[in-house]
Enzyme design. Structure first.
Site, PDB file in Angstrom:
ATOM      1  CB  CYS A  31      -5.062   3.662  -1.183  1.00 18.70           C
ATOM      2  SG  CYS A  31      -3.950   4.889  -1.822  1.00 18.70           S
ATOM      3  CG  ASN A  34      -1.430   9.340  -0.063  1.00 19.60           C
ATOM      4  OD1 ASN A  34      -0.705  10.285   0.541  1.00 19.60           O
ATOM      5  ND2 ASN A  34      -2.370   9.580  -0.322  1.00 19.60           N
ATOM      6  CB  CYS A  36      -4.191   5.574  -7.601  1.00 22.03           C
ATOM      7  SG  CYS A  36      -2.337   5.462  -8.802  1.00 22.03           S
ATOM      8  CB  SER A  38      -6.255   7.363  -0.451  1.00 23.55           C
ATOM      9  OG  SER A  38      -4.550   7.644  -0.433  1.00 23.55           O
ATOM     10  CG  ASP A 149      -3.551  -0.809  -6.605  1.00 21.89           C
ATOM     11  OD1 ASP A 149      -3.388   0.289  -7.442  1.00 21.89           O
ATOM     12  OD2 ASP A 149      -2.375  -1.331  -5.914  1.00 21.89           O
TER      13      ASP A 149
HETATM   14  P1  4NP Z   1      -2.761   3.382  -4.563  1.00 26.07           P
HETATM   15  O1  4NP Z   1      -2.184   2.671  -6.182  1.00 26.07           O
HETATM   16  O2  4NP Z   1      -2.465   2.469  -3.514  1.00 26.07           O
HETATM   17  O3  4NP Z   1      -4.070   3.623  -5.038  1.00 26.07           O
HETATM   18  O4  4NP Z   1      -2.096   4.967  -4.823  1.00 26.07           O
HETATM   19  C1  4NP Z   1      -0.725   2.207  -5.920  1.00 26.07           C
HETATM   20  C2  4NP Z   1       0.346   2.881  -6.180  1.00 26.07           C
HETATM   21  C3  4NP Z   1       1.557   2.609  -6.275  1.00 26.07           C
HETATM   22  C4  4NP Z   1       1.821   1.411  -5.773  1.00 26.07           C
HETATM   23  C5  4NP Z   1       0.939   0.494  -5.469  1.00 26.07           C
HETATM   24  C6  4NP Z   1      -0.315   1.084  -5.408  1.00 26.07           C
HETATM   25  N1  4NP Z   1       3.487   0.904  -5.815  1.00 26.07           N
HETATM   26  O5  4NP Z   1       3.492  -0.360  -5.387  1.00 26.07           O
HETATM   27  O6  4NP Z   1       4.162   1.968  -6.134  1.00 26.07           O
END
Ligand code: 4NP
Length: 182
Positions: A31, A34, A36, A38, A149
């Site tokens: 994702c 990494n 949430c 994945s 997301d």
């Molecule tokens: P993930 O969610 O891609 O499912 O792990 C996110 C976690 C953090 C961020 C974006 C998406 N971020 O921008 O920090």
């Protein structure tokens, strides 16, 4: 659920046929952050293969296309929602790299953006064929076409991700096991 439906997808069929050693299937979930989606997919996939005692056949990992949270545990909200389902998420965040295309047979993107970024990173057309979308393994009843997301969402977003991934990782496990493993 009809497993044939998944294996009828030529992209899935090609990726499974290219698994280097069917006794040891190496799968990477990807994702953006990494922290949430994945790591939840990784944990649910481990749970899913433990359910039918085939865990020794699988190497399961996750990574992010972004590098914002390297070394961190998954997001505390995702850990709490997963824990309520009996799942401890203790993955440490890492960024995906070109060598992952050598180290894994199947690379599963959570959304279109992850998918495009992975396609760009892939070192060859053959490596690109390892990349699939998690949504290709969704149950047909869902109205989602990607794993949304949850980072800026409330509790419902995390629950939805876990629901989608629980079904998709089972479908992925069953499709690979029915069509590749001895
Ligand atoms: P993930 O969610 O891609 O499912 O792990 C996110 C976690 C953090 C961020 C974006 C998406 N971020 O921008 O920090």
């Amino acid at each position: 659920m009809n497993l044939l439906n998944f294996y009828d997808n030529p992209r899935i069929r090609r990726a499974i046929s290219r698994i280097a050693d069917p006794r040891r299937v190496r799968i990477l979930f990807v994702c953006l952050g990494n922290i949430c989606r994945s790591p939840a997919a990784e944990g649910l996939m481990r749970q899913s293969v433990a359910e039918n005692s085939t865990e020794e056949r699988w190497i399961i990992d996750s990574a992010g296309t972004g590098g914002y949270h390297i070394g961190q545990l998954p997001d505390p909200r995702m850990r709490a929602h997963a824990r309520r389902r009996g799942l401890e998420l203790d993955h440490r965040c890492r960024q995906v790299s070109e060598s992952d295309f050598d180290d894994f047979d199947l690379i599963i993107a959570m959304d279109n953006s992850n998918y495009s970024n992975l396609r760009r990173l892939a070192p060859s057309p053959e490596a690109q064929e390892k990349i699939l979308q998690m949504a290709e393994f969704f149950d047909s009843v869902t109205s989602c076409d990607h794993v949304p997301d949850p980072y800026y969402d409330g509790a419902d977003g995390f629950e939805l991700v876990l629901d989608l991934l629980t079904a998709a990782t089972r479908n992925l496990r069953d499709t690979v096991e029915a069509n590749s493993l001895a």
